[in-house]
Structures are given as structure tokens and as C-alpha cells.
Design a protein around this motif. Sequence first.
Motif: not given
Length: 207
Positions: A36-37, A104, A108, A190-191, A194, A198
Motif C-alpha cells: 500500500p502507499p 486496495r 485505502s 502495484n503502481q 496506487n 488516488n
Amino acid sequence: MTRIFLLLTIICLLPGCTALHKSHPTAVYDFGIQTPPSSQPSAQPAQLRKHSLLVADTTAPVWLDSKAIHYRLLYHNPTQSYTYANNRWIATPAALFTQQLRNRIAASTQEQVIKDNSIATADHVLHTELEEFSQVFDTATDSRIVVGLRASLIERNSRKLLAQKDFNITAKTPSADAAGAVSALGAASNQLLNELVNWLAATLPHD
């Protein structure tokens, strides 16, 4: 005796001889442990209600809708797609990404994640389409991965498209083989997660 030896040698040279033609075990991969970020989104004020978000299954074009790991040889024939014979994903990339995306978003954001429309009514629907997820070789010893995904956020009641965004990632592989592709594609996913989360947090209405 010599004739018998020659006969056995010829038989063992045939494709069906297990002594000389052993099958290689298939290596099975997933995206690995998702990180996670480092900075989590700040908690929303208590007076803001949570939205319910239906995260639809990620879709993919027919050629990508399999467990195969795809690659292209740009230096040889850029229009032809190949797959590794003894390496594959544990599930389709779209299925792997769907599960990671739901986890995620739930971890998040403040949104209530729904995975099945029959369970509950959602305020918004998130559609994602995996457009590219492969390794490309610029030379025989130099490769990179290319990932493309389109996300669409829809208001469920009005069916109005609130926002849409294309995400694209290109990165070098640590090695020019299947293992290198898996490592780089896992990091890229994964990137991508994120960036997508966002974008989603900034795009969803807050009332």
C-alpha cells in the motif's frame, strides 16, 4: 548385441522417450504481495457519509483473457504476440487485478466496496478494462513491460459517466525472460493500483 544397442538408441531419440525428453515443470505466478502507499489518505470527517462503490470485474480483450504471459519481439516481428510455454499466471491478469483493486480500495479509502450488484445497491460503479499487459523485447537481451488500463466511474442511478482516465506504465525488466516480466508486471500493477485509488478518491463526490 550391437544391433540391440543401436535399436534402443534410435527408440530413445524419438519424441516419446521419457529418458531423453523430460517435460519441464510449469512455473506459476501471481502479482506478489501488494504494497500500500506509504501515506494513507486522511480520514474523512464523521459527517460525510460513505459511498457504496460497486467494483465491477476488470475486463480484458480476448487475446489477454487467459493465464498466459505474453511477449513481443519488436526487433523481429512487432505484430506477432508470443506466450511463454512453461510459465503462466495463477489466474488471468484481469482476475488478479480485480481482487487486488477491491482490497486496495477497501483498505485505502472510506468507500464501502461491493463486488456483486445482487448483494446491495451501489451509489457508483467502477469499470476497469485492462488493455495491455505484456513484455516487449527491443533486442534479444533488452526488454520492458507495457501496461495499459482504462477506468470509468459511473453514477449508478443516472448512469452518468462522472469521469474516465487511461493509465499507462512502461518499465524495464530486471531480466529479459519470464521471471523478469513477472517481477516488472507485479511492480507495475502495484503502481497502477496506487494511481487508480488516488484518482478515485479525488474524483468521487463528497457530500
